[in-house]
Scaffold this motif. Structure first.
Motif, mmCIF file in Angstrom:
data_model
loop_
_atom_site.group_PDB
_atom_site.id
_atom_site.type_symbol
_atom_site.label_atom_id
_atom_site.label_comp_id
_atom_site.label_asym_id
_atom_site.label_seq_id
_atom_site.Cartn_x
_atom_site.Cartn_y
_atom_site.Cartn_z
ATOM 1 N N VAL A 336 -4.513 3.481 -8.778
ATOM 2 C CA VAL A 336 -4.746 4.203 -7.519
ATOM 3 C C VAL A 336 -4.915 5.682 -7.843
ATOM 4 C CG1 VAL A 336 -3.866 4.687 -5.217
ATOM 5 C CG2 VAL A 336 -3.327 2.502 -6.304
ATOM 6 N N ARG A 358 -13.845 6.507 -1.304
ATOM 7 C CA ARG A 358 -14.089 5.227 -1.980
ATOM 8 C C ARG A 358 -15.565 5.076 -2.353
ATOM 9 N NH1 ARG A 358 -10.502 2.629 2.664
ATOM 10 N NH2 ARG A 358 -8.463 2.903 1.674
ATOM 11 N N ASN A 363 -10.329 5.054 -6.135
ATOM 12 C CA ASN A 363 -9.406 4.080 -5.546
ATOM 13 C C ASN A 363 -8.397 4.816 -4.660
ATOM 14 O OD1 ASN A 363 -10.725 2.160 -7.058
ATOM 15 N ND2 ASN A 363 -9.175 2.120 -8.678
ATOM 16 N N ILE A 364 -8.486 4.580 -3.359
ATOM 17 C CA ILE A 364 -7.717 5.359 -2.391
ATOM 18 C C ILE A 364 -6.857 4.453 -1.529
ATOM 19 C CG2 ILE A 364 -7.895 6.954 -0.426
ATOM 20 C CD1 ILE A 364 -9.022 8.167 -2.975
ATOM 21 N N SER A 365 -5.549 4.697 -1.502
ATOM 22 C CA SER A 365 -4.685 3.988 -0.561
ATOM 23 C C SER A 365 -4.287 4.946 0.545
ATOM 24 C CB SER A 365 -3.459 3.415 -1.268
ATOM 25 O OG SER A 365 -2.639 4.450 -1.737
ATOM 26 N N THR A 369 2.116 4.725 8.125
ATOM 27 C CA THR A 369 3.401 4.412 8.761
ATOM 28 C C THR A 369 3.950 5.669 9.427
ATOM 29 O OG1 THR A 369 4.675 4.998 6.784
ATOM 30 C CG2 THR A 369 3.956 2.711 6.981
ATOM 31 N N ARG A 371 6.937 6.791 8.880
ATOM 32 C CA ARG A 371 8.054 7.306 8.074
ATOM 33 C C ARG A 371 7.950 8.821 7.928
ATOM 34 N NH1 ARG A 371 8.342 2.091 4.251
ATOM 35 N NH2 ARG A 371 6.291 1.895 5.164
ATOM 36 N N ASN A 379 7.428 7.870 -2.098
ATOM 37 C CA ASN A 379 6.844 6.559 -2.352
ATOM 38 C C ASN A 379 5.578 6.636 -3.210
ATOM 39 O OD1 ASN A 379 6.277 3.791 -2.094
ATOM 40 N ND2 ASN A 379 4.760 4.328 -0.525
ATOM 41 N N LYS A 382 6.792 7.058 -6.593
ATOM 42 C CA LYS A 382 7.364 5.790 -7.057
ATOM 43 C C LYS A 382 6.264 4.852 -7.544
ATOM 44 C CE LYS A 382 11.178 3.083 -5.092
ATOM 45 N NZ LYS A 382 11.853 2.800 -3.795
ATOM 46 N N GLN A 383 5.141 4.891 -6.865
ATOM 47 C CA GLN A 383 4.032 4.005 -7.237
ATOM 48 C C GLN A 383 3.177 4.614 -8.346
ATOM 49 O OE1 GLN A 383 1.892 2.510 -3.829
ATOM 50 N NE2 GLN A 383 3.656 1.325 -3.119
ATOM 51 N N MET B 34 -9.534 -2.843 -5.324
ATOM 52 C CA MET B 34 -8.942 -1.692 -6.007
ATOM 53 C C MET B 34 -9.384 -0.368 -5.371
ATOM 54 S SD MET B 34 -8.745 -3.069 -9.936
ATOM 55 C CE MET B 34 -8.055 -1.553 -10.610
ATOM 56 N N TYR B 36 -9.454 0.088 -2.377
ATOM 57 C CA TYR B 36 -8.497 0.239 -1.284
ATOM 58 C C TYR B 36 -7.064 0.427 -1.789
ATOM 59 C CZ TYR B 36 -12.000 -0.788 2.279
ATOM 60 O OH TYR B 36 -13.088 -0.723 3.126
ATOM 61 N N GLY B 37 -6.909 0.593 -3.096
ATOM 62 C CA GLY B 37 -5.580 0.874 -3.644
ATOM 63 C C GLY B 37 -4.721 -0.351 -3.905
ATOM 64 N N GLN B 39 -3.155 -3.411 -6.081
ATOM 65 C CA GLN B 39 -2.831 -3.582 -7.487
ATOM 66 C C GLN B 39 -2.590 -5.049 -7.789
ATOM 67 O OE1 GLN B 39 -0.790 -0.353 -9.415
ATOM 68 N NE2 GLN B 39 0.058 0.219 -7.414
ATOM 69 N N GLU B 40 -3.016 -5.458 -8.965
ATOM 70 C CA GLU B 40 -2.970 -6.885 -9.305
ATOM 71 C C GLU B 40 -1.583 -7.339 -9.764
ATOM 72 O OE1 GLU B 40 -6.136 -7.979 -11.923
ATOM 73 O OE2 GLU B 40 -5.841 -10.126 -11.586
ATOM 74 N N GLY B 98 7.984 0.506 -3.600
ATOM 75 C CA GLY B 98 7.615 1.533 -2.622
ATOM 76 C C GLY B 98 6.636 0.972 -1.595
ATOM 77 N N TYR B 99 6.811 1.363 -0.333
ATOM 78 C CA TYR B 99 5.945 0.846 0.737
ATOM 79 C C TYR B 99 5.195 1.983 1.406
ATOM 80 C CZ TYR B 99 9.091 -3.013 -0.045
ATOM 81 O OH TYR B 99 9.806 -4.012 -0.652
ATOM 82 N N PRO B 100 4.010 1.745 1.975
ATOM 83 C CA PRO B 100 3.283 0.466 2.013
ATOM 84 C C PRO B 100 2.890 0.025 0.609
ATOM 85 C CG PRO B 100 2.136 2.178 3.303
ATOM 86 C CD PRO B 100 3.290 2.816 2.684
ATOM 87 N N LEU B 101 3.007 -1.284 0.397
ATOM 88 C CA LEU B 101 2.766 -1.866 -0.905
ATOM 89 C C LEU B 101 1.502 -2.714 -0.809
ATOM 90 C CD1 LEU B 101 4.275 -2.416 -3.690
ATOM 91 C CD2 LEU B 101 5.117 -4.497 -2.609
ATOM 92 N N ARG B 102 0.547 -2.433 -1.685
ATOM 93 C CA ARG B 102 -0.727 -3.172 -1.649
ATOM 94 C C ARG B 102 -0.882 -3.990 -2.912
ATOM 95 N NH1 ARG B 102 -1.464 1.454 1.282
ATOM 96 N NH2 ARG B 102 -2.798 1.234 3.130
ATOM 97 N N TRP B 103 -0.930 -5.296 -2.756
ATOM 98 C CA TRP B 103 -1.012 -6.192 -3.909
ATOM 99 C C TRP B 103 -2.154 -7.186 -3.754
ATOM 100 C CZ3 TRP B 103 4.502 -8.328 -5.540
ATOM 101 C CH2 TRP B 103 5.242 -7.287 -6.127
ATOM 102 N N GLY B 132 4.844 -3.705 4.453
ATOM 103 C CA GLY B 132 5.559 -2.507 4.894
ATOM 104 C C GLY B 132 4.798 -1.643 5.878
ATOM 105 N N GLU B 133 3.801 -2.183 6.548
ATOM 106 C CA GLU B 133 3.069 -1.436 7.574
ATOM 107 C C GLU B 133 3.023 -2.342 8.807
ATOM 108 O OE1 GLU B 133 1.765 0.639 9.841
ATOM 109 O OE2 GLU B 133 0.791 1.779 8.233
#
Lengths: 428, 428
Positions: A336, A358, A363-365, A369, A371, A379, A382-383, B34, B36-37, B39-40, B98-103, B132-133
């Protein structure tokens, strides 16, 4: 009662940081074998039981496979290795395929065994096979490919050794030279396979037990360090000549860490000629990492003309241990490139900025939220994402956004295009 | 008797041309998610049986799983879907992540069912999940991602429709509005799930059977084409408002082929709010391709605080059918850039030329067999490789090699460096 969060015993969950490493390992493998013209194939993870009864070692089929009967009454196996499968696929199109045929795959394989370092119940294994080349050139290429993969990971020749042996040579040594019958030959093969795991005294006792009167001859044979140490009468054996030729070819192509090893057996029944193994020379991790050899008989088991074949398999767990112990595992960062923090009711504007970035390949998240800001930034950190972009009222109105590089602390304000350039500069 | 060369029923062998296509499909999926951020991640293909008993539909667990007891007495399943697994993994690290978490993941999945078009026993499925959203932004992003993937394959908005519904709205419609009890609600859900596969008359008979006195009301409800067609008293339902908000967001972000579909159910029990499905509008292949929705309850089943979650799954077989029927599947050529033919005893020189070309990034295979030249060339052509290079006595001596472009017939003679440039020019 709550459900367990544990993965199945002896198998691994791949969290993104684990998967990133696996993807790196596979990418290096793929890139290297493709340089040599190998093409990827794959097959179902379930195969009929018969496929393994034919030629794989007994222990694997009887004690170590995951096998069961499906709802239609078929006996099936979760594949413990790929070689029978690839032989089946080549046999199915024996006439249509063009040779020499170069194929690779990175399948996951399952074996029911006690999990331990370097041995798990599920692992992935690069399988590389060259079909339709009977000459020593195929054996040479296979070792060259294996060597190139290790070098592509940054390994140097002082970290590993390539050991070679010949099945035909060993068969004649056991049979004509030591005078062992088939049963004793099989016992000796198994003993040598375990040699490096046994204490010297136990090994010698077992050797005497198997070889009887020929024990001294056997010990002398096993002390041979080079082909020249073999008894005079065996120097001109066809297997010995091939090994000599192969060692010369390897030397000429710059591979100087290969050597003859008379104790090298390889477990599987299906090898027919030269076999090889790559050993980690690190004293902490002194062990066989992977290997392969020639198995000319497998394709023919499917009722078609045989195809000469050389191949090897390289497991992900052993490889990662090797790279780890030699400090060759890279630090990989998150894919990301930036996270957009939405501050207030500006999701639409943030989303449109994200789409814009994009489209420039970043790669953009996005964190929409409610928060608190400090939690959001924490966060992102953390990521392990390097950049954060803020979209609040001012930004939504002006179309100018604030970017922060969390690594350097540097802040930039600008249009989507300007931010895209800064992010790309930082990451390049 | 010779062994069979067939793969396990309902599963596919991937020969290089098939694997190349699969790799293309996966690469486009990966690249897009990816952006959109996401992760695999990955996980073992075997999971404990309990995992599926919890929340997956009964039919899948009881009739369609590949389950068995392992050698240690554990009841295990070859995963039929990925959602329970990803929920397990998030629950295991609920606090650390960490959230939001994208997998995302592209696992292979197994179901025991009768193989038919678009349904095989083994298939691969892209799984995309956002944890987390809780807001509608997550639902919007999920549909945006799905839409971007189809567009990345070249699909245009006239080829597919995105249909939306709300579980909470439907629950209230069935319960308060139609007055159905839980059993009848469940029967109606199953009926609607199969609606597009049933004849109109059979469908109506079953509907009357389930809804009794409310049959006319039910038919009227099902005739609603937009949210505005819903009965007055339901216009302000929270589920209806969310759908309206989502349709607006989609419209604003340029997605105009989305629509409300009150008959959209999605099979799985675990959806809790908005659900969506992407339909192929090709009259020849008019069917649901894939879908997803919000499932806020799964992570909490593992004894940790729940995490709001939205996700979807996109299967490879259905996707390939869609792309095929709309002429969106590309012609992919072999990854091998050139094959060197060794003419005579010049393997060493040929190998050193090959290594030289590989170091410039070209994929080079080599034919060192003693087959006749025309057979060798025929084989290069069969493998769909564009260039052939000849290494015989003259070439070995001069260090100048002859290259032939099999597509144009053009021939070039030159050094390794010169040939590398020509090949790269031809392929670019």
């Amino acid at each position: 009662m709550a459900l367990s969060t544990q993965p199945y015993k002896g198998a691994r969950d791949f969290y993104p940081e684990d998967k990133r490493l696996q993807n790196y390992l596979f990418a290096v493998m793929r890139y290297t074998v493709m340089l040599y013209g190998y093409q990827e194939y794959d097959a179902p993870i379930l195969e009929p039981m018969e496929l393994y009864k034919a030629k794989t070692g007994d222990e694997i089929v009887n004690e170590q496979t995951y096998n069961f009967t499906d709802r239609g009454g078929r006996e099936v196996v979760i594949r413990p290795e790929m070689t029978p499968t690839v032989s089946r696929m080549v046999a199915a199109r024996r006439q249509e395929l063009g040779y020499p045929l170069r194929w690779f795959s990175i399948p996951n394989l399952w074996r029911y065994e006690r999990p331990q370092r370097g041995r798990l119940r599920e692992h992935w294994q690069l399988n590389v096979d060259l079909f339709g080349e009977a000459g020593i050139e195929a054996d040479h290429e296979m070792i060259q490919v294996a060597d190139s993969i290790l070098k592509a990971f940054g390994a140097t020749t002082d970290m590993y050794k390539i050991r070679l042996n010949s099945r035909t040579l060993v068969n004649d040594l056991f049979d004509s030279y030591l005078g062992l019958n088939q049963e004793k030959t099989s016992a000796l093969t198994k003993l040598l396979d375990k040699m490096h795991k046994l204490e010297q005294s136990k090994f010698e006792a077992a050797l005497t037990d198997i070889c009887g009167d020929s024990s001294d001859k056997a010990k002398e044979l096993l002390s041979a360090k080079t082909l020249n140490d073999l008894p005079e009468q065996l120097q001109s054996h066809a297997g010995a000549s091939k090994l000599k030729q192969l060692l010369d070819l390897l030397e000429q192509s710059g591979i100087r860490n290969a050597e003859f090893d008379i104790s090298l057996m390889r477990g599987f029944d299906y090898y027919t000629d030269i076999v090889f193994e790559v050993f980690d020379v690190d004293p902490e991790n002194n062990r066989s990492m992977f290997g392969g050899g020639r198995y000319d008989g497998l394709v023919g088991l499917f009722g078609v003309d045989p195809v000469p074949t050389v191949g090897f398999g390289m497991g992900d767990v052993t490889l990662a241990n090797f790279l780890g112990s030699h400090n060759l595992l890279p630090q990989l960062r998150s894919e990301v490139d930036a996270t957009i923090l939405v501050l207030g009711d500006f999701y639409q504007q943030a989303n449109s900025l994200a789409q814009n970035l994009r489209s420039s390949g970043l790669n953009i998240s996005l964190d929409a939220t409610d928060r608190k800001l400090d939690k959001k930034i924490k966060n992102v950190d953390k990521q392990n994402v390097r950049h954060v972009i803020f979209v609040g009222e001012n930004e939504a109105q002006s179309g100018e956004f604030k970017l922060k590089d969390l690594e350097t602390g540097q802040e930039t304000t600008g249009s989507a295009e300007a931010l895209s350039r800064v992010i790309k500069d930082n990451l390049s």
